[in-house]
Write a protein that holds these residues in place. Sequence first.
Motif, PDB file in Angstrom:
ATOM      1  N   LYS A   2      29.920  33.960 116.864  1.00 43.47           N
ATOM      2  CA  LYS A   2      29.244  32.749 116.393  1.00 43.47           C
ATOM      3  C   LYS A   2      28.427  33.077 115.147  1.00 43.47           C
ATOM      4  CE  LYS A   2      26.229  29.035 117.531  1.00 43.47           C
ATOM      5  NZ  LYS A   2      26.111  27.911 118.356  1.00 43.47           N
ATOM      6  N   LEU A   3      28.536  32.226 114.143  1.00 39.71           N
ATOM      7  CA  LEU A   3      27.739  32.355 112.927  1.00 39.71           C
ATOM      8  C   LEU A   3      26.679  31.259 112.916  1.00 39.71           C
ATOM      9  CD1 LEU A   3      30.530  33.069 110.292  1.00 39.71           C
ATOM     10  CD2 LEU A   3      29.101  34.708 111.507  1.00 39.71           C
ATOM     11  N   TYR A   4      25.510  31.602 112.386  1.00 35.54           N
ATOM     12  CA  TYR A   4      24.388  30.675 112.282  1.00 35.54           C
ATOM     13  C   TYR A   4      24.013  30.521 110.823  1.00 35.54           C
ATOM     14  CZ  TYR A   4      23.611  31.583 117.273  1.00 35.54           C
ATOM     15  OH  TYR A   4      23.755  31.712 118.633  1.00 35.54           O
ATOM     16  N   THR A   5      23.574  29.339 110.455  1.00 34.70           N
ATOM     17  CA  THR A   5      23.043  29.107 109.114  1.00 34.70           C
ATOM     18  C   THR A   5      21.528  29.025 109.229  1.00 34.70           C
ATOM     19  OG1 THR A   5      25.047  28.023 108.368  1.00 34.70           O
ATOM     20  CG2 THR A   5      23.032  27.582 107.107  1.00 34.70           C
ATOM     21  N   ILE A   6      20.871  29.885 108.473  1.00 33.39           N
ATOM     22  CA  ILE A   6      19.424  30.039 108.516  1.00 33.39           C
ATOM     23  C   ILE A   6      18.804  29.414 107.273  1.00 33.39           C
ATOM     24  CG2 ILE A   6      17.549  31.735 108.663  1.00 33.39           C
ATOM     25  CD1 ILE A   6      19.647  31.653 111.045  1.00 33.39           C
ATOM     26  N   LYS A   7      17.724  28.693 107.462  1.00 34.60           N
ATOM     27  CA  LYS A   7      16.913  28.199 106.342  1.00 34.60           C
ATOM     28  C   LYS A   7      15.830  29.244 106.081  1.00 34.60           C
ATOM     29  CE  LYS A   7      18.957  24.235 105.976  1.00 34.60           C
ATOM     30  NZ  LYS A   7      19.883  23.988 104.904  1.00 34.60           N
ATOM     31  N   ILE A   8      15.737  29.717 104.863  1.00 34.52           N
ATOM     32  CA  ILE A   8      14.763  30.744 104.499  1.00 34.52           C
ATOM     33  C   ILE A   8      13.492  30.056 104.012  1.00 34.52           C
ATOM     34  CG2 ILE A   8      14.296  32.751 103.041  1.00 34.52           C
ATOM     35  CD1 ILE A   8      16.698  33.123 104.970  1.00 34.52           C
ATOM     36  N   ASP A   9      12.363  30.337 104.687  1.00 31.80           N
ATOM     37  CA  ASP A   9      11.084  29.777 104.227  1.00 31.80           C
ATOM     38  C   ASP A   9      10.131  30.865 103.735  1.00 31.80           C
ATOM     39  OD1 ASP A   9      10.560  30.793 106.761  1.00 31.80           O
ATOM     40  OD2 ASP A   9       9.494  29.019 107.463  1.00 31.80           O
ATOM     41  N   ARG A  10      10.491  32.127 103.926  1.00 31.85           N
ATOM     42  CA  ARG A  10       9.717  33.246 103.392  1.00 31.85           C
ATOM     43  C   ARG A  10      10.712  34.240 102.777  1.00 31.85           C
ATOM     44  NH1 ARG A  10       5.882  33.923 108.705  1.00 31.85           N
ATOM     45  NH2 ARG A  10       5.312  31.735 108.769  1.00 31.85           N
ATOM     46  N   PRO A  11      11.109  33.989 101.537  1.00 30.69           N
ATOM     47  CA  PRO A  11      12.092  34.870 100.892  1.00 30.69           C
ATOM     48  C   PRO A  11      11.497  36.229 100.529  1.00 30.69           C
ATOM     49  CG  PRO A  11      11.316  33.209  99.357  1.00 30.69           C
ATOM     50  CD  PRO A  11      10.699  32.882 100.698  1.00 30.69           C
TER      51      PRO A  11
END
Length: 107
Positions: A2-11
């Motif tokens: 399974k692959l997940y798409t992550i939203k980055i809020d602390r790059p």
Amino acid sequence: MKLYTIKIDRPIGHNHHGTIYPVNYGYVPELIAGDDEEQDVYILSRLTENQIPLTEFTGKLTAIIHRKNDVEDKWVMTSEHETFTKEEIFAQTYFMEQYFDSEIELL
């Protein structure tokens, strides 16, 4: 897998209350964790294209950092074909995990 798409809020390079993030850090949208917030994720990668500040990342769940003295666990995500040892994960997440009693579970 399974692959997940992550939203980055602390790059990478983000300064959060005096802590500079050496890795991209974000969350899984709409997946609620133990703190009643979205599941937090460290993004680890050796790939050049992931060594810059990102806004989004798609990859696999490679480990879970279980915090014994906190209400939530942290996920560790990598690109699809990468692997990391517990020691490598500990070294890259130490900037934050040093404050917690935690153990790493490789998946």
